[in-house]
Design an enzyme around this catalytic site. Structure first.
Site, PDB file in Angstrom:
ATOM      1  N   ASP A 111      33.616  60.743  19.430  1.00 54.64           N
ATOM      2  CA  ASP A 111      32.805  61.765  19.130  1.00 54.64           C
ATOM      3  C   ASP A 111      33.452  63.039  18.550  1.00 54.64           C
ATOM      4  O   ASP A 111      34.608  62.140  17.492  1.00 54.64           O
ATOM      5  CB  ASP A 111      32.472  62.388  20.081  1.00 54.64           C
ATOM      6  CG  ASP A 111      31.592  63.626  20.452  1.00 54.64           C
ATOM      7  OD1 ASP A 111      31.001  63.890  19.307  1.00 54.64           O
ATOM      8  OD2 ASP A 111      30.456  63.518  21.240  1.00 54.64           O
ATOM      9  N   HIS A 132      27.453  58.839  20.783  1.00 55.48           N
ATOM     10  CA  HIS A 132      25.988  59.081  21.216  1.00 55.48           C
ATOM     11  C   HIS A 132      25.434  58.458  19.782  1.00 55.48           C
ATOM     12  O   HIS A 132      25.985  59.748  18.919  1.00 55.48           O
ATOM     13  CB  HIS A 132      25.425  60.729  21.568  1.00 55.48           C
ATOM     14  CG  HIS A 132      25.926  61.687  20.522  1.00 55.48           C
ATOM     15  ND1 HIS A 132      24.927  62.252  19.916  1.00 55.48           N
ATOM     16  CD2 HIS A 132      27.369  62.330  20.976  1.00 55.48           C
ATOM     17  CE1 HIS A 132      26.207  63.325  19.284  1.00 55.48           C
ATOM     18  NE2 HIS A 132      26.981  63.438  20.199  1.00 55.48           N
ATOM     19  N   ASP A 166      27.610  64.273  13.330  1.00 57.17           N
ATOM     20  CA  ASP A 166      28.307  64.317  14.926  1.00 57.17           C
ATOM     21  C   ASP A 166      26.692  63.462  14.784  1.00 57.17           C
ATOM     22  O   ASP A 166      25.370  63.938  15.354  1.00 57.17           O
ATOM     23  CB  ASP A 166      28.334  66.322  14.951  1.00 57.17           C
ATOM     24  CG  ASP A 166      27.780  66.043  16.857  1.00 57.17           C
ATOM     25  OD1 ASP A 166      27.871  65.366  17.321  1.00 57.17           O
ATOM     26  OD2 ASP A 166      27.906  66.895  17.009  1.00 57.17           O
ATOM     27  N   GLU A 199      22.860  63.686  24.067  1.00 57.69           N
ATOM     28  CA  GLU A 199      23.909  63.977  24.255  1.00 57.69           C
ATOM     29  C   GLU A 199      23.805  65.546  23.563  1.00 57.69           C
ATOM     30  O   GLU A 199      24.855  66.019  24.519  1.00 57.69           O
ATOM     31  CB  GLU A 199      25.175  64.107  23.460  1.00 57.69           C
ATOM     32  CG  GLU A 199      26.104  63.868  23.612  1.00 57.69           C
ATOM     33  CD  GLU A 199      27.030  65.444  23.203  1.00 57.69           C
ATOM     34  OE1 GLU A 199      27.974  66.469  23.497  1.00 57.69           O
ATOM     35  OE2 GLU A 199      26.498  65.308  21.931  1.00 57.69           O
ATOM     36  N   GLU A 200      23.391  66.217  22.935  1.00 57.95           N
ATOM     37  CA  GLU A 200      22.477  67.543  22.368  1.00 57.95           C
ATOM     38  C   GLU A 200      22.275  67.869  23.922  1.00 57.95           C
ATOM     39  O   GLU A 200      22.276  69.548  23.047  1.00 57.95           O
ATOM     40  CB  GLU A 200      22.308  67.250  20.988  1.00 57.95           C
ATOM     41  CG  GLU A 200      23.066  66.168  19.735  1.00 57.95           C
ATOM     42  CD  GLU A 200      24.438  67.186  19.854  1.00 57.95           C
ATOM     43  OE1 GLU A 200      24.635  67.942  20.212  1.00 57.95           O
ATOM     44  OE2 GLU A 200      24.896  66.743  18.778  1.00 57.95           O
ATOM     45  N   HIS A 222      27.255  71.059  13.584  1.00 51.94           N
ATOM     46  CA  HIS A 222      25.810  71.231  14.110  1.00 51.94           C
ATOM     47  C   HIS A 222      25.649  72.194  12.505  1.00 51.94           C
ATOM     48  O   HIS A 222      24.568  72.872  12.879  1.00 51.94           O
ATOM     49  CB  HIS A 222      26.334  71.736  14.786  1.00 51.94           C
ATOM     50  CG  HIS A 222      25.946  70.816  16.414  1.00 51.94           C
ATOM     51  ND1 HIS A 222      25.574  71.858  17.407  1.00 51.94           N
ATOM     52  CD2 HIS A 222      26.663  70.109  16.968  1.00 51.94           C
ATOM     53  CE1 HIS A 222      25.624  70.830  18.365  1.00 51.94           C
ATOM     54  NE2 HIS A 222      26.379  69.702  17.134  1.00 51.94           N
TER      55      HIS A 222
END
Length: 344
Positions: A229, A65, A174, A206-207, A313
């Site tokens: 990922d 992603h 990410d 995706e998030e 994150h």
């Protein structure tokens, strides 16, 4: 371009979930020399195809992603921007954070914070309420409302820097590090004689719940898929049973939501080619696009490979380039290993 340079390039872009246009444009430019066609869909996914030229060839899809976590402006009060999260963000790390507000000409800002001198002991112990935070862009109310439309997205400021020669640190590793890994893999495979067509899905949102992968995989219709990922790497305060290690290679997912044959073939390939690897046991939902890809249409034979990173994150996500290079090698060798019968 070196893999490290690809990662730095892509992670320097500002592309939160639902606003991936910048990442799409750059990824398309970087991937184009190695594929036959690139298209998009209603959700903004990038879907590329490299044909092997053999009649009746199966299709192997690589997915990563391209969106990142971010913020969105919900209001303006006395020149300060009220905001909501895009994706999962820990409110504890927001105060005093540097922000890029993605107006037509991006605006630098900082999230407000109270100095410790002005806080009582009780206030110091309270959890952070993100709804009470604002972005300070140094403008009066009239100017802020003129320059920043409601609904404007924002991201953590900065890109990726080197902690040392092999360790990269910054935002959006990410999952744009894995977008870079796929591009590098396609560069290597472009020189090989393949017996499978290869689809690259750089998915959106995706998030926000693996949205892009759902529609992207449905449209691509691959026979096999490997979802790439990031996963949790060990830190001094982590639970050792729940994390993996940096510098020990990719994490190959093992569990009920992954096809056992493709998982075993990934492991066999790593062993045969002396590629370091780790096993990541996933008892249920993997938390990746692989979870939704596997049940797309009548089902897709799916495996999961992950890159261990620290501080997921956050604007200081940290990875070792050797792990990313090992994933490139694993994907390349796995693709070449596919026989005429493919994977059961």
């Amino acid at each position: 371009m070196l893999l490290k340079e690809l990662i730095t390039d892509l992670c320097g872009l500002s592309a939160p979930s639902g606003f991936e246009e910048r990442a799409f444009a750059r990824a398309k430019e970087l991937l184009s020399p190695y594929v036959d066609e690139i298209k998009t869909d209603a959700l903004g996914n990038l879907i590329a195809l490299k044909r092997c030229g053999k009649e009746g060839a199966k299709t192997l899809m690589f997915d990563a992603h391209m969106d990142e976590i971010g913020l969105i402006v919900t209001g303006i009060e006395k020149g300060f921007l009220r905001f909501a999260n895009i994706g999962g963000i820990d409110p504890r790390m927001l105060p005093a954070r540097e922000i890029k507000v993605l107006t037509e000409s991006p605006i630098f800002g900082v999230i407000d914070t109270m100095p410790p001198h002005a806080l009582s002991e009780e206030e110091m112990d309270k959890t952070i309420d993100a709804k009470k935070l604002f972005i300070d862009i140094g403008m009066c109310d009239e100017e802020a409302k003129k320059r920043v439309p409601l609904g404007t997205p924002a991201v953590f400021a900065g890109g990726v820097d080197e902690l040392n020669e092999n360790v990269l640190c910054g935002k959006s590793l990410d999952d744009r590090s894995c977008v870079a890994i796929i591009i590098k893999t396609m560069e290597l495979l472009s020189e090989k004689d393949l017996i499978v067509d290869i689809c690259c899905l750089f998915s959106t949102q995706e998030e926000l719940g693996t949205r892009g992968a759902i529609t992207g995989a449905y449209g691509a219709q691959p026979d096999y898929a490997i979802a790439l990922d990031v996963t949790f790497a060990s830190t001094p305060d982590s639970k050792k049973s729940e994390v993996l290690e940096m510098r020990k290679g990719p994490a190959i997912g093992v569990g009920p939501s992954m096809n056992r044959n493709i998982t075993n073939m990934l492991i066999e390939t790593a062993k045969e080619k002396n590629i370091p690897y780790q096993l990541e046991i996933m008892g249920g939902d993997s938390g990746t696009n692989g979870w939704v890809i596997q049940v797309c249409r009548e089902g897709i034979v799916t495996g999961i490979v992950s890159l261990p990173i620290r501080y997921m994150h956050s604007p200081v996500e940290t990875m070792d380039i050797s792990d990313a290079e090992a994933i490139v090698n694993l994907l390349t060798e796995f693709t070449l290993k596919l026989g005429d019968d493919g994977i059961a």
